[in-house]
Enzyme design. Sequence first.
Site, PDB file in Angstrom:
ATOM      1  N   PRO A   2      74.206  74.048  -6.389  1.00  0.00           N
ATOM      2  CA  PRO A   2      74.164  75.503  -6.144  1.00  0.00           C
ATOM      3  C   PRO A   2      75.076  75.964  -4.995  1.00  0.00           C
ATOM      4  CG  PRO A   2      71.958  74.613  -6.428  1.00  0.00           C
ATOM      5  CD  PRO A   2      72.882  73.441  -6.317  1.00  0.00           C
ATOM      6  N   GLU A   3      75.974  76.863  -5.316  1.00  0.00           N
ATOM      7  CA  GLU A   3      76.807  77.530  -4.316  1.00  0.00           C
ATOM      8  C   GLU A   3      76.446  79.018  -4.344  1.00  0.00           C
ATOM      9  OE1 GLU A   3      80.968  76.424  -4.592  1.00  0.00           O
ATOM     10  OE2 GLU A   3      80.462  74.367  -5.092  1.00  0.00           O
ATOM     11  N   ARG A 153      91.268  78.451  12.866  1.00  0.00           N
ATOM     12  CA  ARG A 153      91.077  77.085  12.364  1.00  0.00           C
ATOM     13  C   ARG A 153      92.388  76.381  12.089  1.00  0.00           C
ATOM     14  NH1 ARG A 153      85.203  76.070  11.714  1.00  0.00           N
ATOM     15  NH2 ARG A 153      84.476  78.106  12.416  1.00  0.00           N
TER      16      ARG A 153
END
Length: 269
Positions: A2-3, A153
């Site tokens: 599940p995302e 990032r």
Amino acid sequence: MPELPDVEVFGRYLDRTCKGRVIRCVTVNDPRLLSGISSEAFAARLEGVRILSSMRHGKYLLVRLAPAGWLWMHFGMTGALRHWEGGETEPPYTRIRVDFVDGHHLAYTNLRRLGAVGCAEDAASFIAAQHLGPDALDPHFDLAAFERVLSARKGDIKSLLMDQSALAGIGNIYSDEILFQAGIHPKTKIDRLGVDARERLFRQIKRVLETAIECGSGAELNTDALPRSFLLRQRRKGGHCPRCGDVVATAKFSGRTAYYCPHCQIEGS
Ligand SMILES: [Zn+2]
């Protein structure tokens, strides 16, 4: 596994089947899935409360309770929700079972037992404590916010998309689709992404996740329900790119396998 789209579908399912119902009792079949609370305290906390509505942040589902507090769930690799009515026996792999006063039931099922369930006093402080980035479908998460995430990032774009502390909700499966739709190679370094590529990526994050929700994602992702233009329908060894017909390639990212089209997905661009 599940995302974001799957958890969104679980939340809508829970609202549709359980909203307004009052919990009679809770049975914990596997206490290892509980986080920070004993089975006895968990059951006592939920007995007599009413389900109000659910909200989602990333892969977490939070259920608002009346008179107060929240129930939260994470589905790990194989978690799902199942509602039923009447005397039918509980579904396989039911780890936590909720019986409502009106004869309805809800099961949190989880074959592989990865995932967690717990209680929280307040949704916002719970989310803050999990060190999650912005939810990928939050309307406040706009292109400017995405640019801020990218500029903070280093490393490759595939890993960043899966990093829940940078951006919450996307995992190995949907990052592959987003990168495919944006035409970007998964190993592309973040600082090599041009202005156009960043904007394409942002648009595809929203479009891919929204499309998957509309197609009714869920625990058992029915890839046939997704558009023919989606790579996920071909995401296997020997699968073919839906755009150019090339055989899809794989690459490893800290133990996870990414699928991509070596012809349609170009570094940088
Ligand atoms: Zn291709």
